[in-house]
Motif scaffolding. Structure first.
Motif, mmCIF file in Angstrom:
data_model
loop_
_atom_site.group_PDB
_atom_site.id
_atom_site.type_symbol
_atom_site.label_atom_id
_atom_site.label_comp_id
_atom_site.label_asym_id
_atom_site.label_seq_id
_atom_site.Cartn_x
_atom_site.Cartn_y
_atom_site.Cartn_z
ATOM 1 N N TYR A 45 0.849 -1.196 0.000
ATOM 2 C CA TYR A 45 0.000 0.000 0.000
ATOM 3 C C TYR A 45 0.882 1.243 0.000
ATOM 4 O O TYR A 45 1.913 1.266 0.702
ATOM 5 C CB TYR A 45 -0.896 -0.022 1.244
ATOM 6 N N PRO A 46 0.562 2.322 -0.758
ATOM 7 C CA PRO A 46 -0.645 2.503 -1.564
ATOM 8 C C PRO A 46 -0.489 2.104 -3.028
ATOM 9 O O PRO A 46 -1.408 2.279 -3.809
ATOM 10 C CB PRO A 46 -0.888 4.008 -1.448
ATOM 11 N N ARG A 89 -3.563 -3.160 3.937
ATOM 12 C CA ARG A 89 -2.350 -2.587 4.510
ATOM 13 C C ARG A 89 -1.535 -3.712 5.159
ATOM 14 O O ARG A 89 -2.100 -4.661 5.710
ATOM 15 C CB ARG A 89 -2.701 -1.517 5.544
#
Length: 255
Positions: A45-46, A89
């Motif tokens: 992430y991201p 995440r």
């Protein structure tokens, strides 16, 4: 779920060394060609590069008659769908995986976790500590090795040797190997790896532009290589050494 699947992470301290590509290639070969049930957790992430690749793969397949036919034939022969790609995440990956398995009717053999290019957060370290195996691609670059080797040494000394982890093995492997580079360079780095007591896989992956090529609707006659919907074409496997890599990985994890 009858048995807990193995948690396997591709992780490194530096981005751009091929961990996402290797995650995709390994998952696709194991799931589509070798009969294993796998799922991929995109924890980078991201960027979420694997999740975005799945979206592009689906779009390309729907827009191309050859790919649609291949996807139908594959589903008919295997009687299984494409493996799930779950974005999350990194620090939430274990909880996300637990919920995923609780709600799944499939008995998964392996869950792959594509970790971020930098893993300095304590939350990410906690996630890595819950892996069964960690595989780390390295390249013959001083900056990459000066960050990756000490980190892997910390994982081994602090987590594995203390017993405060699920990790059964941490393995480095050479990726993007340029055949023109002097063998003495690799011998020097391998000596350092041995002195640190780290594991190095026997199989090295050569540098090749095919690792950067993905499925596109326009590539009507191109052999398929990096895809989340199809395995790498067998004609491209041998020269890429992926067949050797997958064999060695399965020997390590005893599958």
């Amino acid at each position: 779920m009858n048995n807990k699947p193995l948690f396997i992470a591709f992780s490194t301290q530096k981005g751009g060394v091929g961990k996402s590509a290797m995650t995709i290639l390994a998952a696709s070969i194991l799931h589509f060609r070798m009969g294993y049930n796998v799922a991929v957790f995109d924890c980078d992430y991201p960027q979420l590069s694997i999740s975005k690749l799945r979206e592009r793969d689906v779009k390309s397949t729907l827009e191309n008659e050859r790919f649609k036919r291949l996807a139908y034939e594959q589903f008919t022969q295997l009687d299984k769908k494409a493996y799930p790609v779950i974005p999350c995440r990194a620090e939430e990956a274990i909880q996300t995986a637990g919920e995923f398995m609780k709600n799944s009717s499939v008995d998964y053999d392996m869950l792959f976790f594509d970790m971020p290019g930098t893993v300095n957060s304590s939350g990410i370290l906690q996630t890595l500590s819950r892996m069964d195996y960690v595989f780390s691609p390295i390249v013959a670059d001083r900056l990459v090795l000066e960050s990756t080797l000490p980190f892997m040494n910390v994982l081994t000394d602090v987590l594995v040797k203390s017993g405060n982890t699920n990790i059964q093995g941490i393995y480095l492997f050479w990726n993007m190997v340029d055949r023109r580079e002097k063998s003495e360079l690799y011998a020097h780095y391998e000596q350092i790896i041995r002195e640190l007591g780290l594991n190095l896989m026997q199989t090295s992956i050569p540098d090749s532009k095919r690792f950067r090529k993905e499925l596109t609707a326009e590539a009507e006659n191109r052999l398929i290589f990096r895809s989340t919907i199809f395995p790498a074409d067998k004609r491209l496997m041998k020269s890429s050494r992926l067949d050797d890599f997958i064999t060695e990985l399965l020997q390590i994890i005893k599958k």
